[in-house]
Design a protein around this motif. Structure first.
Motif, PDB file in Angstrom:
ATOM      1  N   GLU A 195       0.695  -0.795  -0.237  1.00  0.00           N
ATOM      2  CA  GLU A 195       0.265   0.124   0.020  1.00  0.00           C
ATOM      3  C   GLU A 195       1.021   0.751   0.100  1.00  0.00           C
ATOM      4  O   GLU A 195       0.623   1.957  -0.661  1.00  0.00           O
ATOM      5  CB  GLU A 195      -0.582  -0.058   1.090  1.00  0.00           C
ATOM      6  N   VAL A 196       1.967   1.164   0.867  1.00  0.00           N
ATOM      7  CA  VAL A 196       2.745   2.238   0.612  1.00  0.00           C
ATOM      8  C   VAL A 196       3.352   2.870  -0.307  1.00  0.00           C
ATOM      9  O   VAL A 196       3.262   4.118  -1.075  1.00  0.00           O
ATOM     10  CB  VAL A 196       4.114   2.545   1.972  1.00  0.00           C
ATOM     11  N   THR A 197       4.267   1.832  -1.016  1.00  0.00           N
ATOM     12  CA  THR A 197       4.869   1.614  -2.494  1.00  0.00           C
ATOM     13  C   THR A 197       3.499   2.335  -4.007  1.00  0.00           C
ATOM     14  O   THR A 197       3.653   3.426  -4.308  1.00  0.00           O
ATOM     15  CB  THR A 197       5.295   0.415  -2.758  1.00  0.00           C
ATOM     16  N   ARG A 198       2.709   1.167  -3.362  1.00  0.00           N
ATOM     17  CA  ARG A 198       1.085   1.668  -4.351  1.00  0.00           C
ATOM     18  C   ARG A 198       1.216   3.705  -3.998  1.00  0.00           C
ATOM     19  O   ARG A 198       1.270   4.406  -5.241  1.00  0.00           O
ATOM     20  CB  ARG A 198       0.233   1.287  -4.233  1.00  0.00           C
ATOM     21  N   ARG A 199       0.936   3.863  -2.644  1.00  0.00           N
ATOM     22  CA  ARG A 199       0.939   5.611  -3.397  1.00  0.00           C
ATOM     23  C   ARG A 199       1.789   6.346  -3.299  1.00  0.00           C
ATOM     24  O   ARG A 199       2.122   7.478  -4.220  1.00  0.00           O
ATOM     25  CB  ARG A 199       0.608   5.821  -1.465  1.00  0.00           C
ATOM     26  N   VAL A 200       3.081   5.760  -2.763  1.00  0.00           N
ATOM     27  CA  VAL A 200       4.249   6.979  -3.081  1.00  0.00           C
ATOM     28  C   VAL A 200       4.572   6.961  -5.009  1.00  0.00           C
ATOM     29  O   VAL A 200       4.927   7.759  -5.110  1.00  0.00           O
ATOM     30  CB  VAL A 200       5.817   6.091  -2.461  1.00  0.00           C
ATOM     31  N   PHE A 201       4.400   5.366  -5.329  1.00  0.00           N
ATOM     32  CA  PHE A 201       4.857   5.735  -6.512  1.00  0.00           C
ATOM     33  C   PHE A 201       3.087   6.377  -7.770  1.00  0.00           C
ATOM     34  O   PHE A 201       3.630   6.934  -8.166  1.00  0.00           O
ATOM     35  CB  PHE A 201       4.750   4.201  -7.635  1.00  0.00           C
ATOM     36  N   GLN A 202       2.212   6.019  -7.066  1.00  0.00           N
ATOM     37  CA  GLN A 202       1.382   6.956  -7.886  1.00  0.00           C
ATOM     38  C   GLN A 202       1.547   8.893  -7.564  1.00  0.00           C
ATOM     39  O   GLN A 202       1.568   9.011  -7.929  1.00  0.00           O
ATOM     40  CB  GLN A 202       0.438   7.195  -7.278  1.00  0.00           C
ATOM     41  N   TYR A 203       1.609   9.087  -5.896  1.00  0.00           N
ATOM     42  CA  TYR A 203       2.507  10.042  -6.038  1.00  0.00           C
ATOM     43  C   TYR A 203       3.643  11.093  -7.198  1.00  0.00           C
ATOM     44  O   TYR A 203       3.774  12.156  -7.930  1.00  0.00           O
ATOM     45  CB  TYR A 203       2.637  10.106  -4.219  1.00  0.00           C
ATOM     46  N   LEU A 204       4.617   9.460  -7.070  1.00  0.00           N
ATOM     47  CA  LEU A 204       5.999  10.242  -8.189  1.00  0.00           C
ATOM     48  C   LEU A 204       5.029  10.169  -9.415  1.00  0.00           C
ATOM     49  O   LEU A 204       5.650  11.439  -9.751  1.00  0.00           O
ATOM     50  CB  LEU A 204       6.973   9.240  -7.827  1.00  0.00           C
ATOM     51  N   GLN A 205       4.186   9.229  -9.725  1.00  0.00           N
ATOM     52  CA  GLN A 205       4.765   9.127 -11.602  1.00  0.00           C
ATOM     53  C   GLN A 205       3.474  11.134 -11.589  1.00  0.00           C
ATOM     54  O   GLN A 205       3.838  11.272 -12.481  1.00  0.00           O
ATOM     55  CB  GLN A 205       2.778   8.147 -11.262  1.00  0.00           C
ATOM     56  N   SER A 206       2.727  10.940 -10.855  1.00  0.00           N
ATOM     57  CA  SER A 206       2.384  12.295 -10.869  1.00  0.00           C
ATOM     58  C   SER A 206       2.857  13.224 -10.745  1.00  0.00           C
ATOM     59  O   SER A 206       2.748  14.676 -12.191  1.00  0.00           O
ATOM     60  CB  SER A 206       0.492  12.754 -10.308  1.00  0.00           C
ATOM     61  N   HIS A 207       4.213  13.523  -9.863  1.00  0.00           N
ATOM     62  CA  HIS A 207       4.919  14.351 -10.736  1.00  0.00           C
ATOM     63  C   HIS A 207       6.424  14.303 -11.433  1.00  0.00           C
ATOM     64  O   HIS A 207       7.259  14.820 -11.533  1.00  0.00           O
ATOM     65  CB  HIS A 207       5.771  14.683  -9.412  1.00  0.00           C
ATOM     66  N   GLY A 208       5.725  12.994 -12.240  1.00  0.00           N
ATOM     67  CA  GLY A 208       6.681  12.507 -13.701  1.00  0.00           C
ATOM     68  C   GLY A 208       7.881  12.482 -13.507  1.00  0.00           C
ATOM     69  O   GLY A 208       8.428  12.033 -14.277  1.00  0.00           O
ATOM     70  N   ILE A 209       8.309  11.648 -12.082  1.00  0.00           N
ATOM     71  CA  ILE A 209       9.226  10.440 -12.215  1.00  0.00           C
ATOM     72  C   ILE A 209       8.275   9.225 -13.305  1.00  0.00           C
ATOM     73  O   ILE A 209       6.856   8.426 -12.654  1.00  0.00           O
ATOM     74  CB  ILE A 209       9.088  10.200 -10.971  1.00  0.00           C
ATOM     75  N   PRO A 210       9.157   7.774 -13.871  1.00  0.00           N
ATOM     76  CA  PRO A 210       8.316   7.249 -14.246  1.00  0.00           C
ATOM     77  C   PRO A 210       8.376   6.436 -13.617  1.00  0.00           C
ATOM     78  O   PRO A 210       9.655   6.260 -12.958  1.00  0.00           O
ATOM     79  CB  PRO A 210       9.078   7.047 -15.658  1.00  0.00           C
ATOM     80  N   THR A 211       7.871   5.144 -13.489  1.00  0.00           N
ATOM     81  CA  THR A 211       7.710   3.956 -12.200  1.00  0.00           C
ATOM     82  C   THR A 211       7.234   2.545 -13.219  1.00  0.00           C
ATOM     83  O   THR A 211       6.784   2.951 -14.082  1.00  0.00           O
ATOM     84  CB  THR A 211       7.344   4.598 -11.178  1.00  0.00           C
ATOM     85  N   HIS A 212       7.207   1.832 -12.281  1.00  0.00           N
ATOM     86  CA  HIS A 212       7.146   0.436 -12.806  1.00  0.00           C
ATOM     87  C   HIS A 212       6.230   0.525 -12.435  1.00  0.00           C
ATOM     88  O   HIS A 212       4.784  -1.013 -13.244  1.00  0.00           O
ATOM     89  CB  HIS A 212       8.285  -0.581 -13.018  1.00  0.00           C
ATOM     90  N   LEU A 213       5.156   1.256 -11.618  1.00  0.00           N
ATOM     91  CA  LEU A 213       3.417   1.016 -11.338  1.00  0.00           C
ATOM     92  C   LEU A 213       2.710   0.946 -12.531  1.00  0.00           C
ATOM     93  O   LEU A 213       2.383   1.754 -12.369  1.00  0.00           O
ATOM     94  CB  LEU A 213       3.176   1.512  -9.466  1.00  0.00           C
ATOM     95  N   ARG A 214       1.770  -0.284 -12.435  1.00  0.00           N
ATOM     96  CA  ARG A 214       0.335  -0.508 -13.345  1.00  0.00           C
ATOM     97  C   ARG A 214      -0.480  -0.102 -12.354  1.00  0.00           C
ATOM     98  O   ARG A 214      -1.525   0.747 -12.110  1.00  0.00           O
ATOM     99  CB  ARG A 214      -0.157  -1.699 -14.748  1.00  0.00           C
ATOM    100  N   GLU A 215      -1.247  -1.163 -11.374  1.00  0.00           N
ATOM    101  CA  GLU A 215      -2.279  -1.038 -10.793  1.00  0.00           C
ATOM    102  C   GLU A 215      -1.687  -1.592  -9.010  1.00  0.00           C
ATOM    103  O   GLU A 215      -0.788  -2.862  -9.242  1.00  0.00           O
ATOM    104  CB  GLU A 215      -3.204  -1.450 -11.344  1.00  0.00           C
ATOM    105  N   GLN A 216      -2.561  -1.592  -8.010  1.00  0.00           N
ATOM    106  CA  GLN A 216      -2.943  -2.609  -6.971  1.00  0.00           C
ATOM    107  C   GLN A 216      -3.871  -3.598  -7.297  1.00  0.00           C
ATOM    108  O   GLN A 216      -5.329  -3.192  -7.829  1.00  0.00           O
ATOM    109  CB  GLN A 216      -3.379  -2.018  -5.758  1.00  0.00           C
ATOM    110  N   VAL A 217      -3.583  -4.805  -7.067  1.00  0.00           N
ATOM    111  CA  VAL A 217      -4.448  -6.122  -7.248  1.00  0.00           C
ATOM    112  C   VAL A 217      -5.251  -6.911  -6.581  1.00  0.00           C
ATOM    113  O   VAL A 217      -5.501  -7.793  -6.841  1.00  0.00           O
ATOM    114  CB  VAL A 217      -3.758  -7.019  -8.674  1.00  0.00           C
ATOM    115  N   GLY A 218      -4.575  -6.315  -5.003  1.00  0.00           N
ATOM    116  CA  GLY A 218      -4.483  -7.602  -3.748  1.00  0.00           C
ATOM    117  C   GLY A 218      -4.487  -6.272  -2.558  1.00  0.00           C
ATOM    118  O   GLY A 218      -3.502  -5.474  -2.770  1.00  0.00           O
ATOM    119  N   GLU A 219      -4.163  -6.689  -0.636  1.00  0.00           N
ATOM    120  CA  GLU A 219      -3.950  -5.863  -0.248  1.00  0.00           C
ATOM    121  C   GLU A 219      -2.274  -6.447  -0.175  1.00  0.00           C
ATOM    122  O   GLU A 219      -1.988  -5.161   0.309  1.00  0.00           O
ATOM    123  CB  GLU A 219      -4.239  -6.352   1.167  1.00  0.00           C
TER     124      GLU A 219
END
Ligand code: UDP
Length: 237
Positions: free
Chosen positions: A52-76
């Motif tokens: 959950e922390v990685t998903r939140r942090v990577f979404q935040y970074l992506q929204s500020h122009g940092i490319p990350t490998h995250l696609r989506e969260q699919v389970g807890e």
């Protein structure tokens, strides 16, 4: 998306294929290791917090122009990520002296640096991940000069974004580790950003709210991980 064939198990995560080519299922485990694998244990529900922390942090970074490998969260405890050709490098950013830096340079823990410090480490468990410089990385063929420059620039940018992100949750981002890989010609942030890979101190009391509680047998490990997630949720709705 279905969890497919098992690919790899690391210290804190398992990786599986999915039905989609080059999209992987990353499952965060509760297992914890320290001292290059010498100290082992489990931290209850760590995998849930870290996904959950990685998903939140990577979404935040992506929204500020940092490319990350995250696609989506699919389970807890499960994220879908792009496959990257990982660089055999660990990039550590430091804002406050702690951990190996304190021992290496003989300075006191807690000294705050005016500018973030970038360090490169060779990702090699057998060698204990030694500290290297740009020339070593180039000589060992770990990355091109352009890629090393990109990785360091991204490290600094991620650092300033995450300092603000965690400070909004009353957490001081002391230091953290990043891993990058290639997606085509692009350098992309991979792996995770969690209390396993960051040092996070309470802004007021400087209480440690990260894996140092496990490394140093300080107790309250599970509670610290939960507290980090609770604060991020509360501060970033
Ligand atoms: N770190 C990490 N994985 C490693 C080494 C370090 O995630 O293999 C993180 C660690 O959690 C800390 C930062 O990188 O936030 C700097 O770690 P340091 O070099 O002080 O090493 P440590 O004290 O963890 O051995």
């Amino acid at each position: 998306m279905q969890k497919g064939e098992f690919v790899y198990e690391g210290k804190a995560k398992r990786i599986y294929r999915t039905e989609q080519e080059n999209v992987f299922w990353m499952e965060f485990k509760d297992d914890a290791t320290a001292q290059n694998g010498l100290k082992r244990g489990t931290i209850g529900d760590k995998g849930i917090v870290n996904a959950e922390v990685t998903r939140r942090v990577f979404q935040y970074l992506q929204s500020h122009g940092i490319p990350t490998h995250l696609r989506e969260q699919v389970g807890e405890r499960d994220l879908l990520v792009d496959g990257l050709a990982m660089l055999k490098l660990e990039v550590v950013m430091r804002n406050v002296a702690a951990g190996s830096l304190v021992k290496r340079l003989g300075i006191e823990e807690g000294r705050t640096f005016a500018e973030g410090i970038v360090e490169l480490y060779l990702k090699d468990d057998d060698l204990g991940d030694p500290l290297i410089n740009d020339d070593h990385a180039l000589a060992l063929g770990l990355a091109t000069a352009e890629e090393i420059a990109a990785v360091k620039a991204l490290g600094r940018k991620v650092n300033s974004l995450l300092q603000a992100y965690f400070l909004a949750a009353d957490l001081v981002l002391v230091d953290f580790k990043l891993e990058f890989g290639r997606r085509g010609n692009e350098i992309v942030l991979g792996d995770e950003v969690t209390p396993d890979t960051c040092r996070l101190w309470d802004r007021e009391t400087r209480q440690k709210l990260d894996k140092d509680r496990f490394r140093q047998d300080l107790g309250g490990v599970e509670e610290a991980y939960q507290e980090v997630l609770r604060r991020l949720v509360a501060s970033h709705a």
